[in-house]
Design an enzyme around this catalytic site. Structure first.
Site, PDB file in Angstrom:
ATOM      1  CB  CYS A   1      -0.930  -0.002   1.211  1.00  0.00           C
ATOM      2  SG  CYS A   1      -2.120  -1.361   1.230  1.00  0.00           S
TER       3      CYS A   1
ATOM      4  CG  HIS B   1      12.453  -1.824   2.431  1.00  0.00           C
ATOM      5  ND1 HIS B   1      12.267  -3.029   3.073  1.00  0.00           N
ATOM      6  CD2 HIS B   1      11.950  -1.985   1.176  1.00  0.00           C
ATOM      7  CE1 HIS B   1      11.679  -3.886   2.244  1.00  0.00           C
ATOM      8  NE2 HIS B   1      11.466  -3.277   1.090  1.00  0.00           N
TER       9      HIS B   1
ATOM     10  CG  HIS C   1      -3.508  20.342   4.537  1.00  0.00           C
ATOM     11  ND1 HIS C   1      -4.817  20.614   4.876  1.00  0.00           N
ATOM     12  CD2 HIS C   1      -3.018  21.489   3.981  1.00  0.00           C
ATOM     13  CE1 HIS C   1      -5.114  21.857   4.532  1.00  0.00           C
ATOM     14  NE2 HIS C   1      -4.036  22.410   3.989  1.00  0.00           N
TER      15      HIS C   1
ATOM     16  CG  HIS D   1      -2.377   3.464   3.836  1.00  0.00           C
ATOM     17  ND1 HIS D   1      -3.237   3.389   2.760  1.00  0.00           N
ATOM     18  CD2 HIS D   1      -2.259   2.187   4.295  1.00  0.00           C
ATOM     19  CE1 HIS D   1      -3.598   2.136   2.561  1.00  0.00           C
ATOM     20  NE2 HIS D   1      -3.018   1.397   3.487  1.00  0.00           N
TER      21      HIS D   1
ATOM     22  CG  HIS E   1     -17.630   6.749   6.631  1.00  0.00           C
ATOM     23  ND1 HIS E   1     -18.589   7.230   5.760  1.00  0.00           N
ATOM     24  CD2 HIS E   1     -18.312   6.190   7.667  1.00  0.00           C
ATOM     25  CE1 HIS E   1     -19.786   6.973   6.235  1.00  0.00           C
ATOM     26  NE2 HIS E   1     -19.655   6.355   7.400  1.00  0.00           N
TER      27      HIS E   1
ATOM     28  CG  ASN F   1      -6.895  -0.170   2.641  1.00  0.00           C
ATOM     29  OD1 ASN F   1      -6.306   0.424   1.739  1.00  0.00           O
ATOM     30  ND2 ASN F   1      -6.258  -0.896   3.541  1.00  0.00           N
TER      31      ASN F   1
END
Length: 547
Positions: free
Chosen positions: A263, A342, A427, A431, A460, A464
């Site tokens: 993702c 990573h 802002h 994710h 909502h 995802n």
């Protein structure tokens, strides 16, 4: 083999929650003829580790090195050269006239040389001209009740699996207007390559058509770099080739197809596009982020693999990046930083999100119980590296003070100072991996509900949507009219591997708000509405409850 997972578990924060469950709340397979007896359920909830507990100095040093380069120091070197030239000019007199004049000219020449080298070697600016998020047809909407009914009608799940999916769905914070592809909703499901290709084409061409219409870019002539990321669906020819074929792009287009990167691959694609734009002057790069649901639906009963069915939904986004200075006037944002972390060298991080077969041979993505601890450790590393690049000087001095008290003066009881990132960003786009992830990130970074509103509303409304979720969140902030010139945006993505990546943008202009009547406005407003998926829903959000 037991030591590594144990080390991760030690970093987790565990909380106990106690609930009384009556007969009506018990799973169907546990009820007796008399209706059952009320029971007490104690749940252990794993939370992200406390960031203030241990911050490694090496990641702070990494962030300092990440932000510095020999080229960026050249303007500073011009200051002493110019000062020496001015001093030499002031000391002119009859005796030293010829000597000091030559010295003055030499220092001025040195400063001019340094500025010339800086001008030609400086990094090219990377602009985000515009982006577009895909909004599926209304006929593909699915409510939570319809999802549970669809799941039960397949006949592939046992009672325990159905009860688990019911519990997860009701607590997922997803709304009743998310989207699933037609192949998944069909009864019986049509999960084949043809349906998967149809889903990919609908998503990719849908957001790309809107992006090209909004920006006026000709994909046949102007796009020189194309990057597509989709983690679990990688057909041959590739998704990038499907786009090139559909739009008839130029033969020398530099195309990349990123697969299996989870993702957070959307920010990896942005980082790759940045590097490509630094090496290729005067060109456009298109980044497309999506995930394919059709061929990755799990029909087994392993609980660690059922979570993806409950929260992943259909979606995608495309962004147009440019290094042309002529685009600075019309671009929305400028890319300031990208930081990639990573943790794949550690086995517990590598295995925490793993695609495999269950005991019956059904393929799915397994989420390990150590996932929250691994995600927290990756996030801690990433923000520690990012801090020196973005935090105000006052926040860095507070951090340095606490560090010296602990490391130099050995003062006991002094906790590391966790900087206030709200002073660095206006802002936050985190994710939308799930309700628990958003709540724990909010708690760990001490963010307000208003800071998390874009992420929670995107979860909502759209669920995802994997790597594209960050763009749905930024689109929400734009639709509300909250993005102003000079505002800074922090995008944070998590993904398998395990990875945590960040991108920092600065708004170059005010983005006007959208309303339900935007589609009926002028051409500019119509173009904005076709790129922004919130145009019909912006007045409904935020909802009174995210449950």
């Amino acid at each position: 083999m037991e030591a590594a997972p144990a080390a991760v578990m030690e970093r987790e924060r565990l909380t106990a929650e106690m609930a009384f469950r009556g007969a009506d709340d018990q799973p169907r397979h546990q009820r007796d003829g008399d209706g059952g007896v009320p029971s007490i359920v104690i749940k252990i909830r794993r939370r992200l580790p406390d960031f203030a507990r241990n911050i490694k100095l090496k990641y702070v040093k990494l962030g300092i090195r990440h932000g510095g380069s020999p080229t960026s120091a050249l303007p500073m070197l011009c200051v002493p050269a110019l000062a020496a030239a001015a001093y030499s000019f002031v000391r002119l007199d009859v005796i030293y006239y010829s000597i000091d004049l030559l010295t003055c000219v030499a220092w001025l020449g040195t400063a001019l040389l340094l500025l010339t080298v800086y001008y030609f070697k400086r990094p090219r600016p990377v602009y985000l001209v515009d982006f577009a998020c895909y909004k599926p047809d209304d006929k593909l909407k699915i409510s939570k009740a319809a999802f549970l009914d669809m799941t039960e009608s397949t006949g592939s799940f046992n009672e325990a699996a159905l009860d688990f999916q019911t519990k997860i769905t009701n607590r997922s914070a997803l709304g009743d207007e998310t989207y699933l592809p037609p192949g998944v909703q069909a009864r019986p499901p049509r999960l084949n390559m043809a349906e998967a290709r149809m889903e990919a084409e609908a998503v990719m061409f849908g957001c790309l058509d809107a992006l090209f219409a909004s920006t006026g870019i000709d994909p046949r002539r102007d796009v020189r770099v194309l990057i597509v990321n989709c983690s679990l669906f990688n057909p041959t020819p590739s998704l990038a080739s499907m786009i090139i074929n559909h739009y008839g792009m130029r033969e020398d287009v530099k195309s990349f197809n990123l697969g299996g990167m989870g993702c957070s691959a959307g920010l990896i694609a942005v980082d790759l596009a940045k590097d490509m734009l630094q090496a290729n002057p005067g060109c456009y790069a298109v980044v497309l982020s999506t995930e394919n649901i059709t061929l990755n639906w799990y029909f087994g009963n392993d609980r660690s693999m059922l979570l993806s069915n409950c929260i992943f939904r259909m979606g995608g986004a495309a962004a147009l990046l440019s290094n042309r200075r002529a685009d600075a006037g019309r671009a929305k944002y400028r890319l300031l930083h990208t930081v990639r972390t990573h943790k794949g060298a550690a086995d517990e991080c590598f295995n925490c999100v793993y695609q495999r077969e269950d005991e019956t041979g059904q393929v799915g993505v397994s989420l390990a119980r150590e996932l929250m601890a691994v995600a927290g450790d990756a996030l801690k590393t990433n923000i520690t590296t990012l801090g020196p690049l973005v935090l105000p000087l006052a926040e860095q001095l507070k951090f340095l003070k606490s560090l010296m008290m602990r490391r130099v003066f050995r003062v006991k009881g002094v906790r590391p100072y966790i900087p206030d990132f709200r002073r660095a960003f206006e802002h936050f786009c985190v994710h939308a991996g799930g309700r628990a992830v958003l709540e724990e990130v909010q708690r760990s970074l001490s963010l307000r509900d208003s800071d998390m509103e874009p992420s929670k509303c995107a979860l909502h409304r759209f669920g995802n949507t994997s790597s594209s979720s960050l763009w749905y969140e930024l689109a929400y902030a734009e639709a509300k009219g909250r993005v102003r010139r000079g505002h800074r945006v922090w995008q944070i993505g998590f993904g398998s591997g395990f990875k945590c990546n960040s991108a920092v943008w600065r708004a170059l202009r005010d983005v006007p708000p959208l309303s339900s009547s935007a589609a009926a406005a002028g051409p500019d407003r119509k173009a904005a509405s076709c790129c922004n998926p919130w145009v019909e829903d912006v007045d409904k959000y935020p909802p009174k409850s995210y449950v």
